[in-house]
Design a protein around this motif. Structure first.
Motif, PDB file in Angstrom:
ATOM      1  N   UNK A 111       0.915  -1.285  -0.112  1.00 32.34           N
ATOM      2  CA  UNK A 111      -0.190  -0.049   0.222  1.00 32.34           C
ATOM      3  C   UNK A 111       0.924   1.354   0.109  1.00 32.34           C
ATOM      4  N   UNK A 112       2.119   1.379   0.588  1.00 34.16           N
ATOM      5  CA  UNK A 112       2.606   2.108   1.334  1.00 34.16           C
ATOM      6  C   UNK A 112       2.686   2.805  -0.423  1.00 34.16           C
ATOM      7  N   UNK A 113       4.479   1.410  -1.608  1.00 33.44           N
ATOM      8  CA  UNK A 113       4.829   2.033  -2.314  1.00 33.44           C
ATOM      9  C   UNK A 113       3.248   2.678  -3.519  1.00 33.44           C
ATOM     10  N   UNK A 114       2.455   2.278  -3.315  1.00 35.06           N
ATOM     11  CA  UNK A 114       1.705   2.069  -4.562  1.00 35.06           C
ATOM     12  C   UNK A 114       1.005   3.566  -3.859  1.00 35.06           C
ATOM     13  N   UNK A 115       1.461   4.003  -2.619  1.00 31.50           N
ATOM     14  CA  UNK A 115       1.261   5.663  -2.551  1.00 31.50           C
ATOM     15  C   UNK A 115       2.414   6.212  -2.785  1.00 31.50           C
ATOM     16  N   UNK A 116       3.212   5.783  -2.659  1.00 35.82           N
ATOM     17  CA  UNK A 116       4.430   6.794  -3.636  1.00 35.82           C
ATOM     18  C   UNK A 116       4.822   6.753  -4.416  1.00 35.82           C
ATOM     19  N   UNK A 117       4.299   5.780  -5.341  1.00 35.70           N
ATOM     20  CA  UNK A 117       4.111   5.222  -6.750  1.00 35.70           C
ATOM     21  C   UNK A 117       3.060   6.427  -7.449  1.00 35.70           C
ATOM     22  N   UNK A 118       1.783   6.631  -6.992  1.00 36.56           N
ATOM     23  CA  UNK A 118       0.763   8.132  -7.191  1.00 36.56           C
ATOM     24  C   UNK A 118       1.612   9.200  -6.360  1.00 36.56           C
ATOM     25  N   UNK A 119       2.288   9.121  -5.795  1.00 31.22           N
ATOM     26  CA  UNK A 119       3.023  10.842  -5.432  1.00 31.22           C
ATOM     27  C   UNK A 119       2.089  11.673  -4.032  1.00 31.22           C
ATOM     28  N   UNK A 120       1.793  10.286  -3.375  1.00 31.73           N
ATOM     29  CA  UNK A 120       0.835  10.818  -2.250  1.00 31.73           C
ATOM     30  C   UNK A 120       1.850  10.845  -1.235  1.00 31.73           C
ATOM     31  N   UNK A 121       1.814  11.512   0.117  1.00 29.05           N
ATOM     32  CA  UNK A 121       2.501  11.468   1.066  1.00 29.05           C
ATOM     33  C   UNK A 121       1.828  10.776   1.428  1.00 29.05           C
ATOM     34  N   UNK A 122       3.611  10.254   2.133  1.00 32.42           N
ATOM     35  CA  UNK A 122       3.009   8.810   3.267  1.00 32.42           C
ATOM     36  C   UNK A 122       4.101   9.135   4.696  1.00 32.42           C
ATOM     37  N   UNK A 123       3.075   8.798   5.620  1.00 32.97           N
ATOM     38  CA  UNK A 123       3.765   9.183   7.172  1.00 32.97           C
ATOM     39  C   UNK A 123       4.670   7.777   7.724  1.00 32.97           C
ATOM     40  N   UNK A 124       5.314   7.444   7.806  1.00 33.09           N
ATOM     41  CA  UNK A 124       5.767   6.424   8.559  1.00 33.09           C
ATOM     42  C   UNK A 124       6.324   7.204   9.346  1.00 33.09           C
ATOM     43  N   UNK A 125       6.328   8.036  10.538  1.00 35.69           N
ATOM     44  CA  UNK A 125       6.742   7.994  12.405  1.00 35.69           C
ATOM     45  C   UNK A 125       6.098   6.536  13.315  1.00 35.69           C
ATOM     46  N   UNK A 126       5.017   6.099  12.168  1.00 39.74           N
ATOM     47  CA  UNK A 126       4.791   4.977  13.022  1.00 39.74           C
ATOM     48  C   UNK A 126       5.199   3.878  12.429  1.00 39.74           C
ATOM     49  N   UNK A 127       5.671   3.057  12.637  1.00 40.30           N
ATOM     50  CA  UNK A 127       6.862   2.237  12.882  1.00 40.30           C
ATOM     51  C   UNK A 127       6.115   0.993  12.002  1.00 40.30           C
ATOM     52  N   UNK A 128       6.298  -0.139  10.941  1.00 41.26           N
ATOM     53  CA  UNK A 128       5.397  -1.019  10.191  1.00 41.26           C
ATOM     54  C   UNK A 128       5.881  -2.330  10.898  1.00 41.26           C
ATOM     55  N   UNK A 129       7.082  -2.360  11.877  1.00 43.23           N
ATOM     56  CA  UNK A 129       7.798  -3.654  12.306  1.00 43.23           C
ATOM     57  C   UNK A 129       7.757  -4.689  11.403  1.00 43.23           C
ATOM     58  N   UNK A 130       8.646  -4.162  10.412  1.00 42.77           N
ATOM     59  CA  UNK A 130       8.933  -5.089   9.592  1.00 42.77           C
ATOM     60  C   UNK A 130      10.660  -4.913   9.159  1.00 42.77           C
ATOM     61  N   UNK A 131      11.163  -6.222   9.199  1.00 38.86           N
ATOM     62  CA  UNK A 131      12.513  -5.821   8.975  1.00 38.86           C
ATOM     63  C   UNK A 131      13.214  -7.310   8.193  1.00 38.86           C
ATOM     64  N   UNK A 132      14.378  -6.566   7.470  1.00 40.41           N
ATOM     65  CA  UNK A 132      14.731  -7.407   6.090  1.00 40.41           C
ATOM     66  C   UNK A 132      16.634  -7.318   7.306  1.00 40.41           C
ATOM     67  N   UNK A 133      17.294  -7.858   6.162  1.00 38.29           N
ATOM     68  CA  UNK A 133      18.585  -8.232   6.828  1.00 38.29           C
ATOM     69  C   UNK A 133      19.643  -7.487   5.753  1.00 38.29           C
ATOM     70  N   UNK A 134      20.474  -6.699   6.402  1.00 43.83           N
ATOM     71  CA  UNK A 134      21.048  -6.381   5.283  1.00 43.83           C
ATOM     72  C   UNK A 134      22.430  -7.661   4.871  1.00 43.83           C
TER      73      UNK A 134
END
Length: 179
Positions: A111-134
């Motif tokens: 959903x966030x990627x789709x919003x970014x693609x449509x140039x909508x502002x996003x709010x990431x102040x509340x963490x999604x709690x999703x992590x990846x490993x570098x």
């Protein structure tokens, strides 16, 4: 000449407004008079999330006019040689990992990627709690990748406007089943 640091925020609006604003800012750059010390170099600080930051570097090695690299401070990408600028494949790999590890929560990422693609502002102040490993195995928040995607879309709009711009990366995400 020398190196210049610029703090920049994209304005609200559609991709035309955002692209024009970013390119207009880059048009203010001092011209260089040659290579090496005679080249004008720019770092645009554009986003921050916790201890991470997104910055753009100009000029690039590719020398494509309005092209720039999207870089992340606070972490590295690649396995054979460390880089601060994620490739599209790095983005795909991270999103594939997150989709696999967090299948129920991954809809929020899509959903966030789709919003970014449509140039909508996003709010990431509340963490999604999703992590990846570098590549070093360190756990990182997905938000830094989402902010990288935002600026990779902008890079494609600047470099490939006359073709499909941001749709190039978005199509790759679609083909991978990531959006």
């Amino acid at each position: 000449m020398g190196s210049h640091e610029v703090y920049y925020t994209l304005p609200a609006g559609d991709r035309v407004i955002k692209r024009k604003a970013l390119i207009s800012k880059m048009l203010e750059e001092e011209c260089g008079t040659g290579t090496g010390d005679n080249c004008s170099r720019y770092t645009y600080f554009v986003e921050s999330y916790k201890e991470y930051g997104i910055y753009l570097k100009r000029p690039t090695q590719l020398n494509k006019g309005f092209d720039f690299t999207v870089n992340v401070s606070g972490m590295w990408f690649k396995k054979n040689r460390r880089y601060s600028n994620p490739s599209h494949q790095d983005i795909f790999d991270v999103l594939i990992e997150c989709k696999s590890k967090y299948p129920e929560e991954y809809d929020a990422v899509k959903s966030i990627i789709a919003k970014i693609y449509r140039c909508e502002d996003i709010d990431l102040t509340t963490p999604l709690g999703i992590f990846f490993h570098d590549f070093e195995g360190i756990e990182r928040p997905i938000e830094i990748i989402l902010l990288s995607v935002k600026w990779l879309f902008m890079e494609q709009d600047c470099a490939y406007w006359n073709y499909s711009g941001r749709k190039m990366l978005y199509s790759g995400l679609l083909e991978q089943g990531l959006v």
